[in-house]
Motif scaffolding. Sequence first.
Motif, PDB file in Angstrom:
ATOM      1  N   ASP A 180       0.833  -1.194   0.000  1.00  0.00           N
ATOM      2  CA  ASP A 180       0.000   0.000   0.000  1.00  0.00           C
ATOM      3  C   ASP A 180       0.869   1.246   0.000  1.00  0.00           C
ATOM      4  OD1 ASP A 180       0.647   0.327   2.845  1.00  0.00           O
ATOM      5  OD2 ASP A 180      -0.877  -1.202   3.201  1.00  0.00           O
ATOM      6  N   ARG A 181       0.231   2.359  -0.292  1.00  0.00           N
ATOM      7  CA  ARG A 181       0.932   3.631  -0.409  1.00  0.00           C
ATOM      8  C   ARG A 181       0.153   4.701   0.343  1.00  0.00           C
ATOM      9  NH1 ARG A 181       4.483   6.401  -3.793  1.00  0.00           N
ATOM     10  NH2 ARG A 181       3.971   8.604  -4.115  1.00  0.00           N
ATOM     11  N   LYS A 182       0.863   5.530   1.063  1.00  0.00           N
ATOM     12  CA  LYS A 182       0.251   6.671   1.726  1.00  0.00           C
ATOM     13  C   LYS A 182       0.332   7.854   0.761  1.00  0.00           C
ATOM     14  CE  LYS A 182       2.255   8.903   5.102  1.00  0.00           C
ATOM     15  NZ  LYS A 182       2.799   9.277   6.428  1.00  0.00           N
ATOM     16  N   PHE A 183      -0.810   8.246   0.202  1.00  0.00           N
ATOM     17  CA  PHE A 183      -0.831   9.332  -0.776  1.00  0.00           C
ATOM     18  C   PHE A 183      -0.651  10.687  -0.097  1.00  0.00           C
ATOM     19  CE2 PHE A 183      -3.168   5.843  -2.724  1.00  0.00           C
ATOM     20  CZ  PHE A 183      -2.510   5.730  -3.947  1.00  0.00           C
ATOM     21  N   ASN A 184      -1.242  10.814   1.074  1.00  0.00           N
ATOM     22  CA  ASN A 184      -1.048  12.004   1.907  1.00  0.00           C
ATOM     23  C   ASN A 184      -1.378  11.603   3.335  1.00  0.00           C
ATOM     24  OD1 ASN A 184      -3.967  12.227   2.204  1.00  0.00           O
ATOM     25  ND2 ASN A 184      -3.976  13.142   0.137  1.00  0.00           N
ATOM     26  N   ASP A 185      -1.522  12.567   4.231  1.00  0.00           N
ATOM     27  CA  ASP A 185      -1.768  12.231   5.639  1.00  0.00           C
ATOM     28  C   ASP A 185      -3.174  11.696   5.878  1.00  0.00           C
ATOM     29  OD1 ASP A 185       0.759  12.913   6.393  1.00  0.00           O
ATOM     30  OD2 ASP A 185       0.233  14.970   6.981  1.00  0.00           O
ATOM     31  N   LYS A 186      -4.040  11.744   4.867  1.00  0.00           N
ATOM     32  CA  LYS A 186      -5.415  11.314   5.052  1.00  0.00           C
ATOM     33  C   LYS A 186      -5.790  10.055   4.273  1.00  0.00           C
ATOM     34  CE  LYS A 186      -7.451  15.831   6.121  1.00  0.00           C
ATOM     35  NZ  LYS A 186      -7.925  15.422   7.467  1.00  0.00           N
ATOM     36  N   ILE A 187      -5.096   9.722   3.219  1.00  0.00           N
ATOM     37  CA  ILE A 187      -5.518   8.643   2.317  1.00  0.00           C
ATOM     38  C   ILE A 187      -4.394   7.629   2.132  1.00  0.00           C
ATOM     39  CG2 ILE A 187      -6.337   8.050   0.006  1.00  0.00           C
ATOM     40  CD1 ILE A 187      -7.515  10.846  -0.202  1.00  0.00           C
ATOM     41  N   ILE A 188      -4.740   6.355   2.289  1.00  0.00           N
ATOM     42  CA  ILE A 188      -3.860   5.272   1.874  1.00  0.00           C
ATOM     43  C   ILE A 188      -4.652   4.344   0.947  1.00  0.00           C
ATOM     44  CG2 ILE A 188      -2.521   5.333   4.008  1.00  0.00           C
ATOM     45  CD1 ILE A 188      -3.925   2.684   4.782  1.00  0.00           C
ATOM     46  N   GLY A 189      -3.966   3.687   0.038  1.00  0.00           N
ATOM     47  CA  GLY A 189      -4.588   2.729  -0.867  1.00  0.00           C
ATOM     48  C   GLY A 189      -3.634   1.591  -1.149  1.00  0.00           C
TER      49      GLY A 189
END
Length: 423
Positions: A180-189
Motif C-alpha cells: 500500500d501507499r500513503k498518498f497524503n496524511d489522510k488517504i492510503i490505498g
Amino acid sequence: MFQKKIMKALLLTASVGGIVCGLGADKAQSSVINPLSVYGIDNGRTVYDVKGQRFAVGSYIQVRAAGGGLFPNGEYIYVQAGTYLDGDSALNQDSTVVTETQTTRVATGTQMSMVSRRIDNVMGTQSQASAGSVSLTGGNSGPESKNRNVWADVGYNNITMNQKSLKWDANLLTAAIGTDRKFNDKIIGGVALTFGYMGGKTKYNHGNIGDYSYGLVPYASFKVTNKFSIDAMAGYNYVQKHRDRITPDEVTLTTNFNGPKVKSSPTSNRYFAGVFGNLRHSMNKTNLLGTLGFTYANDSQKAFSESGGPQARSYTSQSTSLSQVQTRLQVGQRLAAWVEPYVFGVYDYDMSATKIKAVSGSFVPGKVASLNPNKGIGKSTYGGGLGLKLFGTQNFSGGLEGSYIVNKDLTNVGVMGNVKYNF
C-alpha cells in the motif's frame, strides 16, 4: 437395472422398517408398485408413477398387494422428506449443496479481516501519534511513516458444524501479501493477493472437502478526522472445489454407506466487498477502537456433474450470497514502545443469507420428521479474542491475533499473524 434394485430395496425396507397399515382412504393406493414405477426426479424430488399417478414426498406407496398372512390389507412404505427416497436429501448429494454459505462466510471474512487489521496498523498508529498519547518508534509512527509498505499475513481457521445429521468440519489456511501507499496524511490505498486452501470432512455423507482459492483484494482508507476513518475494500476469488462422497447402498437402503465413491470438481467466482467506519480514541496509553461496517459476499458456482458411480448426479448453477452488518469493539494497552496487547469482541448480524434447499433426516423411511438444515445457523454471529501489536525497528512491525467465533451450531476458531516492511 437400477430401477430393479430400487424396487428390491423398497420391498426389503418395507418388510423390516416400513409402515404397515390398514386400507385407510388416506394411505391406500390402487396398484402395487412394479419395477417400472420409478418415474425420476421432478423439481428436485423423487417421484413414483403408478398407472399415471405420481407420488412424491409425503406419499404412502403400496409395495405389497392385499392378501393373507402378515399383510392382509397390503403393505405400504412412506416417502419421507430427508430420506434416500427423497430426491432433495442432503445425504445423497454433493456437499456444495450444504456447505457453501458457511464456507463463503468464513473465507471472505478472513480476507477482509486481514486487510482491516493492516489498515488499523496504519490509521490506528497515526491516530495515537496525533493524540500525542505515546512516543512511537515503529514503522507506522504517524507523520514519520514512509510512503510505501509491503506486508504479509497468514491465517488458520478451524470450522466445525455440529448440527445433528449434518455434521462437517474443515481447516482453512489463508495467506495474503500486499502493498500500500500513503498518498497524503489522510488517504492510503493498496492491493493484496490472497491464496486459500480448505480441507475437511463432510461426515453426514462420508465425504471430503479440498478447495483452492486465488484472489485479489484492493482497498483504501480515508481519515476524516484524527479519530474517525472510513475503510473500503472489494475482492475477487477464483475457487476450485474438489469434493467426494460415499454413496448409499443401492440394495438395502440402510444406513450403510458402502456404495461407490463419487467425485466432483465444481468451480466458482466469489465476490465480496465491505465498507467500515472506525472511531478511535486514545487516553494515556489505552487505545480504543469501535468499528461498524456492512459487507456483502457472493459465490457463483457453475453447473457440474459428479463422476464415479450410478448415483452420480448433475447439478445446475448455484448462487450463494450473504450480507451482514458487522461490529467490533477493541481495547489495547501500550505496555512499551514496541508492544501493545489488546482484547476485542465482535458481533455480526445477517441481513440476508442463502438458505440450504436440501433436506436432512433419517436415512430410511420412518416416523421421525425430517430436519431443517438451516436451523443450525442463526442471524447472529458473535465472539472475541486477543491480539498483540508489535513495533520493531523503523522499518519492521507485525502482530498476532486469535479469535473464537460462534453462530449456533457453527464454530470458527482462528489465528493470524502479520509482518510489515516500510521502504
